[in-house]
Design a protein around this motif. Structure first.
Motif, short mmCIF file in Angstrom:
data_model
loop_
_atom_site.label_atom_id
_atom_site.label_comp_id
_atom_site.label_asym_id
_atom_site.label_seq_id
_atom_site.Cartn_x
_atom_site.Cartn_y
_atom_site.Cartn_z
N ASN A 69 0.84 -1.03 0.17
CA ASN A 69 0.08 -0.03 -0.02
C ASN A 69 0.91 1.15 0.03
OD1 ASN A 69 -2.30 -1.67 -0.09
ND2 ASN A 69 -2.84 -1.03 2.17
N ILE A 118 0.36 5.87 -0.15
CA ILE A 118 -0.81 6.84 0.44
C ILE A 118 -2.10 6.65 0.03
CG2 ILE A 118 -1.01 9.29 1.10
CD1 ILE A 118 1.91 9.88 0.88
N ASN A 119 -2.20 6.72 -1.33
CA ASN A 119 -3.59 6.74 -1.77
C ASN A 119 -3.71 5.53 -2.68
OD1 ASN A 119 -4.50 9.27 -0.58
ND2 ASN A 119 -3.18 10.27 -2.12
N GLY A 120 -2.89 4.63 -2.71
CA GLY A 120 -3.27 3.45 -3.79
C GLY A 120 -2.17 2.32 -3.37
N LYS A 173 -14.18 0.41 -7.01
CA LYS A 173 -13.73 1.59 -6.37
C LYS A 173 -12.66 2.32 -7.61
CE LYS A 173 -12.72 1.13 -1.53
NZ LYS A 173 -11.68 1.17 -0.33
N GLU A 226 -3.39 4.27 -7.89
CA GLU A 226 -3.84 5.41 -7.09
C GLU A 226 -5.47 5.41 -7.15
OE1 GLU A 226 -3.77 10.22 -6.44
OE2 GLU A 226 -1.82 9.16 -7.21
N LEU A 227 -5.94 5.42 -5.87
CA LEU A 227 -7.55 5.34 -5.78
C LEU A 227 -7.97 6.92 -6.13
CD1 LEU A 227 -8.24 3.00 -2.52
CD2 LEU A 227 -8.58 2.75 -5.20
N SER A 228 -9.30 6.88 -6.70
CA SER A 228 -9.69 8.44 -6.87
C SER A 228 -10.32 9.08 -5.66
CB SER A 228 -11.00 8.24 -7.64
OG SER A 228 -10.40 7.76 -9.05
N ASP A 229 -10.60 8.16 -4.47
CA ASP A 229 -10.92 8.51 -3.28
C ASP A 229 -10.62 7.54 -2.23
OD1 ASP A 229 -12.30 10.35 -1.40
OD2 ASP A 229 -14.11 8.90 -1.88
N GLY A 230 -9.89 8.12 -1.00
CA GLY A 230 -9.78 7.35 0.01
C GLY A 230 -8.43 6.38 -0.03
N THR A 231 -8.57 5.36 0.63
CA THR A 231 -7.31 4.67 0.70
C THR A 231 -7.99 2.91 0.76
OG1 THR A 231 -7.32 4.44 3.13
CG2 THR A 231 -5.84 6.08 2.07
#
Length: 604
Positions: A373, A375-377, A417, A435-440
């Motif tokens: 993992n 930070i965001n992805g 997601k 990298e996720l668009s929103d959250g973790t």
């Protein structure tokens, strides 16, 4: 030639088909007194047919050869039956024993014997019958070979190495190693399940449901050396594939197709490219599709076995090539009977002659080594450098395709997601960054890659694997694929998993189990619980429960102690069961039984 003739219905089977069977009580526990007894030798010679049952070919060898390697009186009597025009036949181990040398014990699906690349020579005299414990190989999953009774040569005019259950158990690779070690310019025969070859006056005629492979190494060029320091490679193996009614002349090497077959002169089909060349009937599907396609060759992967002991071993590429001598003949018949139908029903029975096969070292198929993992992805690390989109490094341009064409990310409830596109979706060598668009990422999230993800060698990842996040790490958890009732025993069921199950206990006879079957009910219930429709626990057998069949290492056998499985019974499988990678199922899984249909179904 069997010591359980009256208990397995074999006598009745022969009688119901018009034979008058004579029982020869020759077995490991009495061969020293029976094998050279003139009475039994005379009884054999009075017969028209000598038939060998299956089991273990080493047992046949030990009971029919004297310590100096010569035939015992009973063994010679069998040869005499053949010499005067009678028939010597056998099934499974009973056919494999007919070579001048036999080999055994090599793991199915070929990889381990190819990895070791040296068949282990066994002095058959070491198996003296004093204890019913067969010799085992020094190297895990390897093959043994030893002198045998040699009844093929008198009929065929030359020796040939014999195997059985050939392509359903993916045995072509292990046969190659054994052929090189017994006769590197020789010949081998591999009949499929429910299929045989009748050899008379140097001509073999195929009969039965599937195909028979003829493997001719007369022009083969083998790589020098053997063992793990000299990985296996060979070029110039000649391969023939025959079905019912086809003949092979052992003197001339000529295949004659059945008279109603038509030559395939302008094939237009699509070639099938397997990534698991030694899976059930994968070789057959590959060469049948090649014969019916316009392609000149196909390269397939000899997949590694999912075992950490072989993780760093070589990968083998198998090349099948048409030459000017290659011919194929098609029948109107299909593979529509028996177990083979599930694999080859879409093909017509086909004769293939003079196909060339090479085995060379190849690249590993792309696999995920680790997911970390960010930070965001996450960063997904592969064993091979990747090739996505139009670049091999830096940002990936999808050319209008959707992210879902490459991977799908879902939360624990199955909701997708979203992923950021552009530079955030990129590769750097063998690492894919997302990298996720929103959250973790959260507990229960999953990542599933698709076959659009390829390495720089053009090979795709396994699109069936789902990676699950526990909150601590990403892993590919073990899955229960099915539960099914035995076809012959209503007190027995099998649990099929997605990966090979870790062995937890081995008894004195070298049989492997998940746990000791004599364990207490309290211990057993930590792994598997069987309950009746009222919720009462059913006792598991203390001899066979939790057995791991080496031919089906992804399955656990479950036997009830004194009862049969009945309608409403449930089996609950615990996450405590682990695969060879240490992974378990995510949570308890329960199946319910219906005696009317004989089926187990998943309880939601």
């Amino acid at each position: 030639m069997y010591d359980d003739f009256y208990n397995n219905g074999d006598k009745e089977n022969f009688e119901s088909n018009g034979f008058e069977p004579a029982y020869i009580p020759l077995a490991l526990d009495n061969y020293k007194s029976v094998a050279n007894e003139q009475y039994f030798a005379d009884l054999v010679e009075s017969c028209h047919i000598a038939f060998f049952f299956g089991g273990a070919q080493l047992r046949h060898t030990r009971t029919l050869l004297n310590d100096d390697g010569s035939l015992s009186k009973v063994g010679q009597a069998i040869q005499n039956v053949l010499a005067r025009g009678g028939t010597v036949a056998g099934s499974s181990a009973g056919s494999a024993v007919m070579s001048g040398f036999s080999y055994t014990d090599g793991a199915n699906y070929a990889y381990q014997p190819m990895y070791w690349n040296k068949t282990e020579r066994l002095d058959f005299r070491a198996y003296d019958g004093e204890i019913d414990k067969e010799p085992v190989t020094a190297n895990k999953g390897n093959s043994l070979y030893y002198k045998s009774i040699g009844v093929i040569k008198p009929a065929a005019g030359k020796n040939a190495l014999m195997d059985s259950h050939f392509d359903i158990r993916g045995r072509l690779g292990r046969l190659l190693v054994a052929l090189r070690d017994t006769d590197k310019k020789g010949l081998a025969i591999g009949p499929d399940e429910g299929t045989g070859i009748r050899i008379k006056k140097e001509v073999g005629t195929v009969f039965g449901l599937g195909g028979v492979y003829i493997v001719d190494a007369s022009r083969a060029v083998w790589s020098p050396g053997s063992g793990t320091s000299h990985p296996l490679s060979v070029t110039g193996i000649k391969l023939h594939y025959l079905t019912a009614g086809d003949t092979y002349n052992f003197t001339t090497g000529i295949v004659t197709p059945k008279s109603d077959k038509t030559m395939i002169s302008s094939p237009t089909g699509t070639v099938y490219k397997t990534v698991d060349a030694f899976g059930p009937y994968e070789t057959s599907k590959t060469i049948l599709s090649l014969a019916n396609s316009s392609a000149a060759m196909v390269t397939v992967k000899g997949k590694k076995i999912p075992d950490v002991d072989f993780a760093n071993g070589p990968t083998f590429d198998i090349l099948y090539k048409k030459t000017a001598e290659t011919k194929a003949y098609c029948s109107y018949e299909t593979y529509n009977t028996g177990e083979i139908e599930a694999y080859l029903a879409s093909f017509q029975k086909t004769t293939i002659t003079n196909l060339t096969m090479d085995v060379v070292l190849g690249h590993d198929l792309p696999t995920v080594k680790n997911i970390t993992n960010t930070i965001n992805g996450a960063s997904i690390e592969f064993n091979n450098p990747l090739c996505l989109g139009t670049t091999t490094n830096g940002p990936v341009y999808l050319n209008g395709e959707e992210i879902e064409d490459y991977l799908v990310i879902e939360d624990s409830k199955g909701n997708k997601k979203e992923i950021v596109t552009g530079e955030a979706f990129s590769i750097n060598g063998n690492v894919l960054n997302i990298e996720l668009s929103d959250g973790t990422f959260e507990v229960g999230d999953t990542i599933q890659l698709t076959t659009h993800v390829k390495d720089i060698y053009g090979e795709s990842v396994n699109g069936d694997i789902v990676y699950w996040y526990s909150g601590i790490k990403w892993s590919s958890p073990l899955e229960v694929k099915s539960v099914y009732l035995s076809s012959s025993k209503t007190y027995r069921s099998f649990i099929e998993f997605s990966n090979e199950i870790a062995i937890g206990f081995t008894d004195a006879a070298d049989y492997n189990y998940l746990i000791d079957p004599t364990s207490s009910s309290e211990v057993k219930s930590q792994y598997i619980i069987v309950r009746d429709k009222n919720g009462n626990t059913k006792q598991l057998d203390s001899a066979n429960a939790f057995w791991l069949d080496p031919e089906y290492p992804k399955e656990i056998m479950i036997d009830l102690d004194t009862e049969d499985f009945e309608t409403g019974d449930t089996i609950t499988i615990s996450p405590k069961i682990k695969d060879i990678f240490g992974e378990g199922i995510v949570e308890d899984v329960t199946y319910r039984f219906d005696a009317e249909t004989g089926k187990w179904t998943l309880v939601p």
